[in-house]
Design an enzyme around this catalytic site. Structure first.
Site, PDB file in Angstrom:
ATOM      1  CB  CYS A  46      -0.921  -0.038   1.226  1.00  0.00           C
ATOM      2  SG  CYS A  46      -1.707   1.520   1.635  1.00  0.00           S
ATOM      3  CB  CYS A  83       0.406   1.811   4.084  1.00  0.00           C
ATOM      4  SG  CYS A  83      -1.303   1.248   3.964  1.00  0.00           S
TER       5      CYS A  83
END
Length: 289
Positions: A37, A40
């Protein structure tokens, strides 16, 4: 970066101890993330930096959502990064996506202890025991430590209203931050002060009832409004709401929907929830439509 006592890896096996139990002692920020991600990878270092900078003001718990799908399901993680703030075993706030550092600081500010919070907690205990003088002294001391402690001002405003010191309550509300003044509980206090001021202008209850029975138009609408406020301040809340519902039915447009607005302010006194609110929200809807 290497994890520290302020940043911990959490999984299904240690979640109960590392998040739920720990959140009864400190704020725990849970970061649901995954290695693939991109957002993230942007958010993670900011959270870690703040955890180290604040040196234990909160604990950052990092959960790989791919490796812990059960926790992701339990806490309804539908997109990552997902950050959830835990206090006393429960989620109290959350956000999704990679926020900038300034926004994360604002998010944390709402939940981190403030100077004087220990005094405010002691004051609330004193109020619960009926020790109002002691509570007031503790709250004033809390504000001396931190004039921005809006929760202490809120407690002082409540206390002032209970003791009939309405000007003091208004002064406490006025000194709160603009954002905090929009909190439902503060809106409810503002409404209570407004109702008290308006009720003081009302004639006797018998005079109000005579006007309602004999007059029409704006004169009757005003009497209905004043009668509702008097009933409310006498503790006859359902009777007050019934009067306002009737006012909606008969004088819906009086003073730009005053009856409807007043009912909504009474809902705010209850935090916009509860059986009474739901019951009269249904009645209000029927009266309007």
């Amino acid at each position: 970066m290497a994890h520290s006592e302020h940043i911990i890896e959490v999984h299904s096996g240690n979640f109960q101890e590392a998040v739920i139990a720990l959140s009864h002692k400190a704020l725990v920020l849970v970061d649901f993330w995954a290695p693939w991600c991109g957002p993230c990878r942007a958010l993670g270092p900011i959270l870690e930096k703040l955890a180290e900078e604040m040196q234990g003001a909160f604990v950052l718990a990092k959960i790989n959502s791919d490796e812990n799908p059960d926790l992701s399901r339990e806490y309804q993680v539908r997109g990552i990064p997902a950050v959830k703030a835990f206090k006393n075993g429960k989620v109290v706030d959350e956000f999704t996506g990679a926020l900038p550092e300034s926004a994360i600081r604002q998010f944390l500010e709402k939940h981190l202890p403030k100077p004087g919070d220990d005094l405010r907690a002691a004051a609330m205990n004193a109020m619960a025991q009926g020790k109002t003088a002691e509570a007031r002294a503790l709250l004033e001391e809390a504000l001396q430590k931190n004039p921005q402690n809006d929760q202490a001002r809120l407690a002082l405003a409540h206390l002032a209203i209970q003791q009939g010191r309405h000007a003091e309550a208004q002064a406490q509300i006025d000194a709160m931050s603009p954002l905090f003044q929009m909190e439902t509980e503060v809106e409810g206090l503002k409404a209570l002060l407004e109702f008290t001021a308006e009720a003081r202008k009302a004639p006797s209850m018998s005079a109000l009832e005579t006007t309602i029975a004999q007059e029409k138009g704006d004169a009757r609408a005003l009497a209905m409004y004043q009668r509702a406020l008097v009933l409310l301040l006498q503790g006859q809340e359902t009777s007050a709401l019934d009067q306002l519902i009737e006012m909606v039915e008969r004088h819906k447009n009086y003073e730009d929907g005053l009856a409807r607005k007043t009912i909504l302010k009474i809902f705010a006194l209850h935090g916009n929830q509860g059986a009474l609110v739901e019951q009269y929200r249904t009645k209000l809807s029927r009266a309007l439509y």
